[in-house]
Structures are given as structure tokens and as C-alpha cells.
Design an enzyme around this catalytic site. Structure first.
Site, PDB file in Angstrom:
ATOM      1  N   GLU A 119      15.888 -14.207  -0.210  1.00 35.13           N
ATOM      2  CA  GLU A 119      16.384 -15.124   0.822  1.00 35.13           C
ATOM      3  C   GLU A 119      15.441 -16.342   0.925  1.00 35.13           C
ATOM      4  OE1 GLU A 119      16.962 -12.925   4.525  1.00 35.13           O
ATOM      5  OE2 GLU A 119      16.335 -14.763   5.568  1.00 35.13           O
ATOM      6  N   ASP A 147       0.840  -1.191   0.000  1.00 37.38           N
ATOM      7  CA  ASP A 147       0.000   0.000   0.000  1.00 37.38           C
ATOM      8  C   ASP A 147       0.883   1.252   0.000  1.00 37.38           C
ATOM      9  OD1 ASP A 147      -2.770   0.984   0.308  1.00 37.38           O
ATOM     10  OD2 ASP A 147      -2.042   1.819   2.194  1.00 37.38           O
TER      11      ASP A 147
HETATM   12  C1  NOJ Z   1      -4.598   2.822  -0.966  1.00 35.47           C
HETATM   13  C2  NOJ Z   1      -5.674   1.802  -0.754  1.00 35.47           C
HETATM   14  O1  NOJ Z   1      -5.908   1.140  -1.969  1.00 35.47           O
HETATM   15  C3  NOJ Z   1      -6.879   2.556  -0.237  1.00 35.47           C
HETATM   16  O2  NOJ Z   1      -8.016   1.743  -0.198  1.00 35.47           O
HETATM   17  C4  NOJ Z   1      -6.543   3.114   1.110  1.00 35.47           C
HETATM   18  O3  NOJ Z   1      -7.615   3.906   1.570  1.00 35.47           O
HETATM   19  C5  NOJ Z   1      -5.285   4.000   1.052  1.00 35.47           C
HETATM   20  N1  NOJ Z   1      -4.229   3.390   0.299  1.00 35.47           N
HETATM   21  C6  NOJ Z   1      -4.774   4.283   2.452  1.00 35.47           C
HETATM   22  O4  NOJ Z   1      -4.213   3.123   2.994  1.00 35.47           O
END
Ligand code: NOJ
Length: 557
Positions: A271, A221
Site C-alpha cells: 500500500e 523478531d
Molecule cells: C531474537 C533476538 O535476536 C534476540 O536477541 C532476542 O533475545 C529474542 N529474539 C527474543 O526477542
């Protein structure tokens, strides 16, 4: 998909033939996939029950949206414990059973790791609140004194992605007005301070925890996040992130130090590969201002893949699609990676609606275009991600009432613009009425978001029985991808085509053509197509349609 390589090649970092290079991964939004307990929320046992369905569809792997313990202020992207399962979704034993079942079926499992921020309920954040200014516990986050008289102004002028200031002031333990902490998303999602060595060390532990449990990799993310400008200075355009809903504040994102994190994570993956020969995959949610910056994230010793979102952002127009496809190929050339195509995910309006009319009329033009786009994506060189429900042609649910909306964007901005609940409505599996087989357990609760009546047309049991369905188009496209050496990784050469038509040849003679217009055009090659996204009379490429042919000889440009 087509190739395999020795673990020695993989260990040496050549990575020319990794399974991921042309894999097709299915994104499972766990809370909306299949509910095995009957509480109205999908869970890991539901995902396990759905694996045969996904195997039949023909995907190489699944990416599971966050299922960790979380107060769910942003549906799990606010993680309170990175090494456990939220009871709503199951437990670690259920997780292990899911991984084992997927392994038996030959389906890879990717987890969603959230390293930019955690939940305000994470024990380290609670400790930081209690520990006070200047403490080691606060140094794991970005705590700072406010500006102005009594420190009543935030430490800088940045705005958060989902609206409002990027800083929240706390009350200290003695009841006095206290310091501020940074959160680039909601106040319930404090950002980690990656300049503190405890944070990279903690995420090393997290990765190994899940790798030891057998996962095949991670979707990362906000992979251009993590580090902020060390001085946290004011921005010239503090609202740019909230305005564009994109991570573009150059002081808050895409700092050069982040690349060392991905180098380290790649080495951890390798690894594990060296131990058992199974290559792990890191795919980044990378949102950066230029193709050149994007390419840096997939250098040979960094992430394997980074989603190429420009295809998703392109309007339904031949020139626009050709431009982003060409840019993606150039961007990725020389990085050692392949392009990672994506048309839908849990943050975006679904293609059927984006390209056409709103539901329930969506069965017309939008659906035809979404089918054409799918067949185009599956014909492009590289890897592809499919978001659950895309294979059913689900439209966006645009008429959810305000009182059921859960997206923090709606609650923080008061606006329904670009909110994300509409693409997260639970999947319809069977029957004529909600819950359409989504909820199968004892409690018989309502799905956590209401399913519209017209979902009856999209249930999987109906899609599987109808050879004209979206499901069969995806399944047939995926089968041909695994059977034909021209598809998957390889070359793409554009062909001359009628205005409004894109045509290209893959490898030694697979031709793909897309008619972006609504009127039929002559087919660019003779012969019967292998697969079309809609009906085409002989010699014709219908409007809003994609077709694949094996050409006799290689067509000339
Ligand atoms: C991107 C994710 O896809 C989204 O759903 C989320 O709200 C934001 N990052 C924050 O983590």
C-alpha cells in the site's frame, strides 16, 4: 542493487527486481555502535554520525536493533512502547533526523519489530495484571489458571527459551495467589495472544506509525512465533527449546495462522509502495525445522526475505558449506524470493572466533577463515546481512567478567554457554585505549560493556588506513558487487575442484573459489584474481582463502 523496476511492477506484486533482492544490509546494534551523549551507551545520534562511515563501506541499508522505551531486560526485545524512542537512545525528533540523513545518502533504514512478546511494563500488560481473571485486558495475553491443588502448577509443561518454565504465576490485586501468564523468553517478556483481534490491529497501527515516518522496512523478531497451539497442550519434550536454544517446540512455534499475518503486513507495505513507488522490505527471523517450512515464509505474498541461518551454523568445512548453500538455493527456488545470507548477528559468536582460536590469538586462522567466508557470502546469489564489527574482523570478547554480563541467558541459567554479551561489546573507533572513540559526549562514562585492550588493533581509523584490513576487504567486495553484473542476484553453478575447495561460477564467468584447507592448492582458473581474502602467489589459491576471478570463457564443470 543492479536493477530497478517500475512501481507498477512492484504494485502488481511481481517483485522480480526489488532493490532488496541482492541488497547488503548492515545491522546496527544501537547501544554498541557510537555514543553521542557520553553516557556509555550508543544512541540514534551516534548512528547518524556513523552514516558516512557506512556509506563509504558501501552497504545498501541499515537495520537498527530495538531502540523503543524498554526496561532492557533483553536489550530492547522487551518493548514497553512500540511507537517511541527510549530516552537512552534519543527521541522521535532524533529518529526523524536519522531517517532524513540516511535518505540523503541513499541508505535504507529498517527497524526491528518485536511482535511475539512485549515488556511486562507495557501498559496493556499492567492493565491485564490489574483487571483480573476473565477480563478483556487479560485476553490480550495468555493468562490461565494453574493446575493441581490451589492452581500451584503451571497450566502446561513448556519451558522458556532462556531457561526456566514458560509460565509465571502472578499475585492478584487482592493479594491472593493468582493466574499464570505465558512467556516463551523471560518472565519480563509476556507473549501476546494473536488470536485476539486487538493484537493484529495494534501491530497494524505500529507498522503504519513507522512507515509514516519514512522507514524502508522491518526486521521481524521471532517471525515463526506469534501463534501458539490453541489448546496450549503439554509437550512431549518440554525442554527442547531451552536445550537447543532454538524455537522448535511444535506447539509453541510455526503455527499455520502466522502466514496470514505476514500476508497482511506485505499488503500494508505494498500500500505504501503504491503511494510513493518506494518498495518496503520485510525480513523475518525465521527459525523452523525444515527448508520446506522456511520457504513458506517467503512466498510471493508473504515476507520478502527470511534469514537463512544454516550458513551461520555450518562448520568450516567445504562439504558442509556446499550442502547448506545448495539447500538454500533449492529451498528458495520457486518462492519468488532470494536467499538471505548471514554469518554474524547480535546473538551469535563472531566468525573470527567461531572459525578459529579465541581472542587475542584470533588474528590467525580464525581471522583468515572469517575473511574467506565474507568473500564467499558476498559472491553468493541473493542478499546479505553484515553485523557491526564484522567489517573490522572483531573477535568475540570471551573473557568478560561475570559481574558485567547482562545477557538474560546467563542470569537465568547461570551458565556462560552461548551467552551473547561477547559479540555486543561497543565498537572501537579510534585511539589506543578504551573507550576507543565510542563514547564521544560530555559525561565521559565507561562503555556499557568493557572493551578489551586488544581492541586497539581493530579501531576503524586504523582499518581505514590499512588496505590489508578486513574493512578494505568488505569495501572492495561491496564495490565489486555493485559494479559487476555477475554478482548479486542470479545463477550459481558448481565447478569441479580439488578436495577441500569449493568453486562456483556466477553468471557469465565470475568464478569464486574457497580453499577450506590450510595448505595451498592450484588456482581453479588461470589469470590474476580480481580480489582475494588473503595473499595468493600466482596460480595458487592459498589455504583458508577465497578468491574471485573473471574467467576467460565460462569454465566447464
Ligand atoms: C531474537 C533476538 O535476536 C534476540 O536477541 C532476542 O533475545 C529474542 N529474539 C527474543 O526477542
Amino acid at each position: 542493487m543492479h536493477n530497478c523496476c517500475s512501481s507498477q511492477e512492484q504494485v502488481n506484486g511481481l517483485n522480480r527486481h526489488g532493490w532488496w533482492r541482492d541488497a547488503v544490509i548492515y545491522q546496527v546494534y544501537v547501544r554498541s555502535f557510537l555514543d553521542s551523549t557520553g553516557d556509555g551507551i550508543g544512541d540514534l545520534a551516534g548512528v547518524r554520525a556513523g552514516l558516512p562511515y557506512l556509506k563509504k563501506l558501501g552497504v545498501d541499508g541499515i537495520w537498527l536493533s530495538p531502540f523503543y522505551p524498554s526496561p532492557q531486560h533483553d536489550h530492547g526485545y522487551d518493548v514497553a512502547d512500540y511507537c517511541d524512542v527510549d530516552p537512552v537512545f534519543g527521541d522521535l525528533d532524533e529518529f526523524d533526523q536519522l531517517v532524513a540523513a540516511a535518505r540523503r545518502l541513499g541508505v535504507k533504514v529498517l527497524l526491528d519489530v518485536v511482535p511475539n512478546h512485549c515488556s511486562a511494563e507495557h501498559p496493556w500488560f499492567r492493565e491485564a495484571l490489574a483487571a483480573g481473571p476473565g477480563s478483556a485486558a487479560r485476553a490480550r495475553f495468555h493468562f490461565a489458571d494453574g493446575r493441581g491443588p490451589d492452581g500451584a502448577e503451571p497450566p502446561n509443561n513448556w519451558h522458556a527459551m532462556f531457561g526456566g518454565p514458560a509460565w509465571t504465576r502472578i499475585t492478584e490485586a487482592d493479594g491472593s495467589p493468582g493466574q499464570w501468564y505465558l512467556h516463551m523468553f523471560t518472565p519480563e517478556q509476556p507473549d501476546w495472544n494473536w488470536r485476539n483481534p486487538e493484537i493484529p490491529a495494534e501491530f497494524d497501527r505500529v507498522l503504519r506509525f513507522w512507515l509514516d515516518r519514512g522507514v524502508d522496512g522491518f526486521r521481524i523478531d521471532v517471525a515463526a512465533g506469534l501463534y501458539k497451539h490453541p489448546e496450549l497442550p503439554d509437550s512431549d519434550d518440554p525442554e527442547i527449546d531451552a536445550r537447543t536454544r532454538d524455537s522448535v517446540n511444535p506447539l509453541a512455534w510455526n503455527q499455520p495462522e502466522v502466514h496470514d499475518v505476514w500476508r497482511h503486513w506485505r499488503s500494508v507495505c505494498e500500500e505504501y509502495t503504491a503511494r510513493d513507488g518506494r518498495e518496503r522490505l520485510l525480513v523475518g527471523e525465521v527459525s523452523v525445522p525444515s527448508a520446506r517450512e522456511h520457504a513458506k515464509y517467503v512466498r510471493p505474498d508473504e515476507l520478502h526475505q527470511a534469514f537463512f541461518f544454516d550458513l551461520l551454523g555450518a562448520p568450516w568445512d567445504a562439504d558442509a558449506f556446499r550442502k547448506v548453500i545448495s539447500e538454500a538455493m533449492e529451498d528458495i527456488a520457486g518462492t519468488g524470493s532470494t536467499v538471505t545470507w548471514v554469518l554474524n548477528n547480535h546473538d551469535q559468536v563472531r566468525t573470527v572466533t567461531r572459525y578459529g582460536e579465541p581472542a587475542p590469538e584470533a588474528s590467525g586462522l580464525g581471522a583468515a577463515r572469517a575473511r574467506a567466508a565474507a568473500l564467499l557470502m558476498l559472491a553468493l546469489p541473493g542478499a546479505a546481512y553484515i553485523y557491526q564489527g564484522e567489517e573490522l574482523g572483531l573477535p568475540e570478547v570471551v573473557d568478560l567478567p561475570d559481574d558485567v554480563l547482562t545477557d538474560p541467558i546467563f542470569h537465568r541459567t547461570g551458565s556462560r554457554a552461548r551467552i551473547r554479551d561477547g559479540c555486543r561489546v561497543p565498537l572501537p573507533w579510534s585511539g589506543q585505549a578504551s573507550p576507543f572513540g565510542f563514547t564521544t559526549g560530555a559525561q565521559n562514562a565507561k562503555p556499557w560493556l568493557p572493551q578489551p585492550e586488544y581492541f586497539a588493533e581493530y579501531v576503524t581509523e586504523r582499518a581505514l588506513a590499512d588496505t590489508r584490513s578486513f574493512w578494505h576487504l568488505y569495501r572492495d567486495g561491496l564495490q565489486l558487487r555493485s559494479a559487476l553484473p555477475q554478482l548479486g542476484e542470479g545463477t550459481l553453478r558448481w565447478l569441479d575442484a580439488e578436495p577441500g575447495v569449493l568453486a562456483f561460477v556466477r553468471g557469465d564467468g565470475l568464478v569464486c573459489a574457497v580453499n577450506f584447507g590450510t595448505a595451498p592448492t592450484p588456482a581453479p582458473v588461470s589469470g590474476i584474481p580480481l580480489l582475494t581474502s588473503g595473499p595468493c602467489p600466482p596460480g595458487v589459491l592459498a589455504g583458508s582463502t577465497t578468491a574471485w576471478w573473471i574467467a576467460d570463457g565460462t569454465p566447464e564443470t
